[in-house]
Design an enzyme around this catalytic site. Structure first.
Site, PDB file in Angstrom:
ATOM      1  N   ASP A  56       3.001 -63.798 -20.065  1.00 39.66           N
ATOM      2  CA  ASP A  56       1.797 -63.221 -19.455  1.00 39.66           C
ATOM      3  C   ASP A  56       0.774 -62.963 -20.570  1.00 39.66           C
ATOM      4  O   ASP A  56       1.110 -62.400 -21.619  1.00 39.66           O
ATOM      5  CB  ASP A  56       2.149 -61.915 -18.742  1.00 39.66           C
ATOM      6  CG  ASP A  56       1.036 -61.439 -17.825  1.00 39.66           C
ATOM      7  OD1 ASP A  56       1.289 -61.327 -16.616  1.00 39.66           O
ATOM      8  OD2 ASP A  56      -0.082 -61.154 -18.326  1.00 39.66           O
ATOM      9  N   ILE A  57      -0.451 -63.378 -20.342  1.00 38.55           N
ATOM     10  CA  ILE A  57      -1.478 -63.307 -21.380  1.00 38.55           C
ATOM     11  C   ILE A  57      -1.865 -61.855 -21.696  1.00 38.55           C
ATOM     12  O   ILE A  57      -2.300 -61.558 -22.808  1.00 38.55           O
ATOM     13  CB  ILE A  57      -2.712 -64.167 -20.988  1.00 38.55           C
ATOM     14  CG1 ILE A  57      -3.514 -64.561 -22.197  1.00 38.55           C
ATOM     15  CG2 ILE A  57      -3.568 -63.508 -19.941  1.00 38.55           C
ATOM     16  CD1 ILE A  57      -2.863 -65.568 -23.080  1.00 38.55           C
ATOM     17  N   GLU A  82      -3.485 -60.755  -8.062  1.00 39.03           N
ATOM     18  CA  GLU A  82      -4.548 -61.388  -8.838  1.00 39.03           C
ATOM     19  C   GLU A  82      -4.543 -62.910  -8.693  1.00 39.03           C
ATOM     20  O   GLU A  82      -5.594 -63.508  -8.481  1.00 39.03           O
ATOM     21  CB  GLU A  82      -4.325 -60.992 -10.311  1.00 39.03           C
ATOM     22  CG  GLU A  82      -5.495 -61.172 -11.231  1.00 39.03           C
ATOM     23  CD  GLU A  82      -5.111 -60.837 -12.672  1.00 39.03           C
ATOM     24  OE1 GLU A  82      -5.325 -61.697 -13.520  1.00 39.03           O
ATOM     25  OE2 GLU A  82      -4.577 -59.729 -12.911  1.00 39.03           O
ATOM     26  N   HIS A  98       4.674 -65.794  -8.379  1.00 40.29           N
ATOM     27  CA  HIS A  98       5.255 -65.644  -9.704  1.00 40.29           C
ATOM     28  C   HIS A  98       6.105 -64.386  -9.760  1.00 40.29           C
ATOM     29  O   HIS A  98       5.787 -63.386  -9.124  1.00 40.29           O
ATOM     30  CB  HIS A  98       4.171 -65.596 -10.786  1.00 40.29           C
ATOM     31  CG  HIS A  98       3.036 -64.657 -10.497  1.00 40.29           C
ATOM     32  ND1 HIS A  98       2.019 -64.976  -9.620  1.00 40.29           N
ATOM     33  CD2 HIS A  98       2.764 -63.412 -10.947  1.00 40.29           C
ATOM     34  CE1 HIS A  98       1.161 -63.976  -9.560  1.00 40.29           C
ATOM     35  NE2 HIS A  98       1.591 -63.003 -10.340  1.00 40.29           N
ATOM     36  N   HIS A 144       7.420 -61.534 -12.299  1.00 44.02           N
ATOM     37  CA  HIS A 144       7.221 -60.912 -13.605  1.00 44.02           C
ATOM     38  C   HIS A 144       8.584 -60.475 -14.137  1.00 44.02           C
ATOM     39  O   HIS A 144       9.320 -59.758 -13.443  1.00 44.02           O
ATOM     40  CB  HIS A 144       6.364 -59.645 -13.481  1.00 44.02           C
ATOM     41  CG  HIS A 144       4.954 -59.855 -13.048  1.00 44.02           C
ATOM     42  ND1 HIS A 144       3.893 -59.883 -13.935  1.00 44.02           N
ATOM     43  CD2 HIS A 144       4.403 -60.018 -11.815  1.00 44.02           C
ATOM     44  CE1 HIS A 144       2.756 -60.045 -13.260  1.00 44.02           C
ATOM     45  NE2 HIS A 144       3.028 -60.121 -11.976  1.00 44.02           N
TER      46      HIS A 144
HETATM   47  P1  5GP Z   1      -0.572 -60.542 -10.205  1.00 39.25           P
HETATM   48  O1  5GP Z   1      -1.149 -61.715  -9.453  1.00 39.25           O
HETATM   49  O2  5GP Z   1       0.943 -60.582 -10.232  1.00 39.25           O
HETATM   50  O3  5GP Z   1      -1.083 -59.230  -9.664  1.00 39.25           O
HETATM   51  O4  5GP Z   1      -1.080 -60.621 -11.709  1.00 39.25           O
HETATM   52  C1  5GP Z   1      -1.244 -61.862 -12.344  1.00 39.25           C
HETATM   53  C2  5GP Z   1      -0.708 -61.792 -13.752  1.00 39.25           C
HETATM   54  O5  5GP Z   1      -1.001 -63.036 -14.368  1.00 39.25           O
HETATM   55  C3  5GP Z   1      -1.322 -60.692 -14.636  1.00 39.25           C
HETATM   56  O6  5GP Z   1      -0.265 -59.959 -15.242  1.00 39.25           O
HETATM   57  C4  5GP Z   1      -2.179 -61.462 -15.637  1.00 39.25           C
HETATM   58  O7  5GP Z   1      -2.177 -60.865 -16.920  1.00 39.25           O
HETATM   59  C5  5GP Z   1      -1.526 -62.841 -15.656  1.00 39.25           C
HETATM   60  N1  5GP Z   1      -2.468 -63.918 -15.896  1.00 39.25           N
HETATM   61  C6  5GP Z   1      -3.647 -64.113 -15.233  1.00 39.25           C
HETATM   62  N2  5GP Z   1      -4.261 -65.218 -15.695  1.00 39.25           N
HETATM   63  C7  5GP Z   1      -3.454 -65.737 -16.665  1.00 39.25           C
HETATM   64  C8  5GP Z   1      -3.565 -66.885 -17.516  1.00 39.25           C
HETATM   65  O8  5GP Z   1      -4.507 -67.666 -17.474  1.00 39.25           O
HETATM   66  N3  5GP Z   1      -2.532 -67.093 -18.383  1.00 39.25           N
HETATM   67  C9  5GP Z   1      -1.460 -66.258 -18.435  1.00 39.25           C
HETATM   68  N4  5GP Z   1      -0.488 -66.557 -19.335  1.00 39.25           N
HETATM   69  N5  5GP Z   1      -1.332 -65.166 -17.658  1.00 39.25           N
HETATM   70  C10 5GP Z   1      -2.321 -64.909 -16.777  1.00 39.25           C
END
Ligand code: 5GP
Length: 129
Positions: free
Chosen positions: A28-29, A87, A92, A94
């Site tokens: 995760d970035i 987001e 995915h 975590h």
């Molecule tokens: P969620 O959709 O589970 O609420 O959050 C998305 C997760 O993906 C976040 O923890 C965010 O930091 C990560 N994320 C979003 N865009 C990118 C990206 O382009 N690259 C990576 N490696 N992680 C990402």
């Protein structure tokens, strides 16, 4: 195309941890803890519970292997698991190395680690697979 599909396609760089025909794992970035890893199906499906059963079970089996390597590579008490998807509309899992309950708090300020440290963490996990 989701941002995660673009990562799988190599259009956007990622700190890759593991890959097979159907699944992909990368850091995760903006990690909530060092070693925070995302595990995804390569196929673009929004919601985890929309996956077909074989793909769903395959994703968890793949995540299990990655978690075992992550636990060896990053000192922690155990690997925590979360599914949010608030987001990015590409399902995915975590995987987060935990030392305290608070390490799995997605509301706190995220970490930003230098590229060389991110690469070193990804390499360390991959080496344990
Ligand atoms: P969620 O959709 O589970 O609420 O959050 C998305 C997760 O993906 C976040 O923890 C965010 O930091 C990560 N994320 C979003 N865009 C990118 C990206 O382009 N690259 C990576 N490696 N992680 C990402």
């Amino acid at each position: 195309m989701t941002i995660f599909s673009r990562i799988v396609a190599g259009e956007i760089p990622s700190y890759k941890v593991a890959e097979d025909e159907n699944y992909y794992a990368f850091l995760d970035i903006n990690p909530v803890a060092k070693g925070h890893t995302l595990v995804i199906p390569k196929r673009e499906v929004n919601y985890l519970f929309e996956l077909e059963e074989d793909e769903y079970l395959g994703l968890w089996a793949f995540a299990r292997k990655v978690a075992a390597a992550l636990e060896q590579a990053v000192p922690c008490k155990r690997i925590g698991v979360a599914v949010l998807g608030m987001e990015v509309p590409h399902c995915h899992i975590h995987l987060v190395p935990l030392n305290t309950e608070g390490d799995l708090n997605f509301s706190k300020e995220k970490l930003t680690l230098p590229a060389d440290e991110m690469q070193a963490i990804a390499n360390a996990i991959a080496a344990k697979l």
